[in-house]
Design a protein around this motif. Structure first.
Motif, short mmCIF file in Angstrom:
data_model
loop_
_atom_site.label_atom_id
_atom_site.label_comp_id
_atom_site.label_asym_id
_atom_site.label_seq_id
_atom_site.Cartn_x
_atom_site.Cartn_y
_atom_site.Cartn_z
N LEU A 155 1.16 -1.05 -9.37
CA LEU A 155 0.74 -2.44 -9.33
C LEU A 155 1.69 -3.32 -8.53
O LEU A 155 1.26 -4.05 -7.64
N LEU A 156 2.97 -3.25 -8.84
CA LEU A 156 3.91 -4.19 -8.23
C LEU A 156 4.29 -3.83 -6.80
O LEU A 156 4.42 -4.71 -5.95
N VAL A 157 4.46 -2.56 -6.51
CA VAL A 157 4.91 -2.16 -5.17
C VAL A 157 3.71 -1.90 -4.26
O VAL A 157 3.50 -2.59 -3.26
N HIS A 158 2.92 -0.91 -4.60
CA HIS A 158 1.81 -0.54 -3.72
C HIS A 158 0.72 -1.61 -3.71
O HIS A 158 0.05 -1.81 -2.69
N GLY A 159 0.54 -2.31 -4.82
CA GLY A 159 -0.42 -3.42 -4.85
C GLY A 159 -0.02 -4.54 -3.91
O GLY A 159 -0.85 -5.09 -3.18
N HIS A 160 1.27 -4.88 -3.90
CA HIS A 160 1.77 -5.93 -2.99
C HIS A 160 1.63 -5.49 -1.54
O HIS A 160 1.16 -6.26 -0.70
N ARG B 115 -1.04 -5.78 3.71
CA ARG B 115 -1.63 -5.07 4.85
C ARG B 115 -3.08 -5.48 5.07
O ARG B 115 -3.52 -5.63 6.22
N LEU B 116 -3.85 -5.62 3.99
CA LEU B 116 -5.24 -6.03 4.14
C LEU B 116 -5.37 -7.43 4.72
O LEU B 116 -6.23 -7.69 5.56
N ALA B 117 -4.51 -8.34 4.27
CA ALA B 117 -4.54 -9.70 4.81
C ALA B 117 -4.21 -9.70 6.30
O ALA B 117 -4.87 -10.38 7.09
N ASN B 118 -3.21 -8.94 6.69
CA ASN B 118 -2.85 -8.85 8.11
C ASN B 118 -3.95 -8.18 8.92
O ASN B 118 -4.22 -8.56 10.06
N MET B 119 -4.61 -7.16 8.34
CA MET B 119 -5.66 -6.46 9.05
C MET B 119 -6.85 -7.38 9.32
O MET B 119 -7.43 -7.37 10.41
N VAL B 120 -7.23 -8.20 8.35
CA VAL B 120 -8.34 -9.12 8.54
C VAL B 120 -8.03 -10.11 9.66
O VAL B 120 -8.86 -10.36 10.53
N LEU B 121 -6.82 -10.65 9.65
CA LEU B 121 -6.43 -11.57 10.72
C LEU B 121 -6.41 -10.87 12.07
O LEU B 121 -6.86 -11.42 13.07
N TYR B 122 -5.89 -9.66 12.11
CA TYR B 122 -5.81 -8.92 13.36
C TYR B 122 -7.20 -8.67 13.93
O TYR B 122 -7.44 -8.90 15.13
N PHE B 123 -8.14 -8.22 13.10
CA PHE B 123 -9.49 -7.95 13.59
C PHE B 123 -10.18 -9.23 14.03
O PHE B 123 -10.94 -9.23 15.00
N THR C 208 0.58 0.10 11.22
CA THR C 208 0.83 -0.89 10.15
C THR C 208 0.78 -0.24 8.78
O THR C 208 1.61 -0.51 7.92
N GLY C 209 -0.21 0.63 8.57
CA GLY C 209 -0.35 1.28 7.27
C GLY C 209 0.83 2.16 6.91
O GLY C 209 1.19 2.28 5.74
N VAL C 210 1.44 2.76 7.90
CA VAL C 210 2.55 3.66 7.64
C VAL C 210 3.89 2.92 7.57
O VAL C 210 4.72 3.18 6.71
N LEU C 211 4.08 1.95 8.46
CA LEU C 211 5.41 1.36 8.61
C LEU C 211 5.58 -0.03 7.98
O LEU C 211 6.70 -0.44 7.73
N ASP C 212 4.50 -0.77 7.76
CA ASP C 212 4.63 -2.15 7.32
C ASP C 212 4.93 -2.24 5.83
O ASP C 212 4.07 -1.99 5.00
N LYS C 213 6.15 -2.58 5.53
CA LYS C 213 6.57 -2.82 4.15
C LYS C 213 7.41 -4.09 4.19
O LYS C 213 8.60 -4.06 4.48
N ASP C 214 6.76 -5.24 3.93
CA ASP C 214 7.42 -6.52 4.12
C ASP C 214 8.61 -6.74 3.18
O ASP C 214 9.55 -7.42 3.53
#
Length: 191
Positions: free
Chosen positions: A104-109, A114-122, A168-174
């Motif tokens: 919940l806390l790590v992978h959920g965040h 990532r989903l928010a960035n993906m929507v903006l990117y598309f 992004t899916g592999v490397l993006d960990k803010d």
């Protein structure tokens, strides 16, 4: 906390009493429904989801939890001794209950970010492509001629729709995982 057994829950879920039950449950930090049927579990989740307009999470480890997991917005199945039915019906699967916090806390965040960035990117990728087509129409005098060959269009979408998202899916960990566990309030930052 509120502990309620299946026999009492049958009365509490009657249409005349469900609002009182929900009002009582809202005042508690935790509600434990024990010795309840799979239908009662799903009815409790549905009641909370529909009446409170809240996002629900259901966690289960056996076949008796499948209906509850399917009714909830997010379902987590725990693989264990009771079989894999809950895992097969869930959105996420974990091997032990102790991994729920990290899910919940790590992978959920990270997933939310990532989903928010993906929507903006598309959105911006498609806006730039449409803007290019728009400006080309001024250049060609609105003749309707094709600006790009179909192969270029396929490679454009393949290149700009798949590779950035894989990277992004592999490397993006803010935020590092240790910080997310130590400061759970960071989960709300994206929302």
């Amino acid at each position: 906390g509120l502990v309620i057994d299946g026999r009492t829950l049958a009365y509490a879920l009657e249409p005349t009493l469900e609002d009182k039950f929900l009002a009582l449950a809202k005042r508690c930090r935790s509600v434990l429904c024990c010795r309840s049927t799979p239908l009662q579990k799903s009815m409790v989740v549905k009641l909370v989801r529909d009446k409170l307009k809240a996002m629900t999470l259901a966690i289960g480890d056996g076949a008796n939890d499948v209906s509850m997991i399917q009714v909830a917005d997010v379902g987590v199945g725990i693989s264990g001794q009771e079989g894999m039915q809950a895992v097969m019906a869930s959105d996420f699967a974990i091997p032990r209950f102790r991994y729920l916090e990290k899910l919940l806390l790590v992978h959920g965040h990270w997933c939310y970010s990532r989903l928010a960035n993906m929507v903006l990117y598309f959105f911006y990728k498609n806006a730039m492509f449409v803007a290019l087509l728009f400006w080309y129409q001024f250049y060609c005098g609105f003749s309707g001629s094709s600006m790009v060959d179909q192969w270029y269009l396929i490679f454009f979408n393949l290149l700009f729709s798949s590779l950035p998202q894989l990277i992004t899916g592999v490397l993006d960990k803010d935020v590092p995982a240790e910080v997310l566990i130590a400061v759970p309030q960071l989960y709300k930052s994206g929302q």
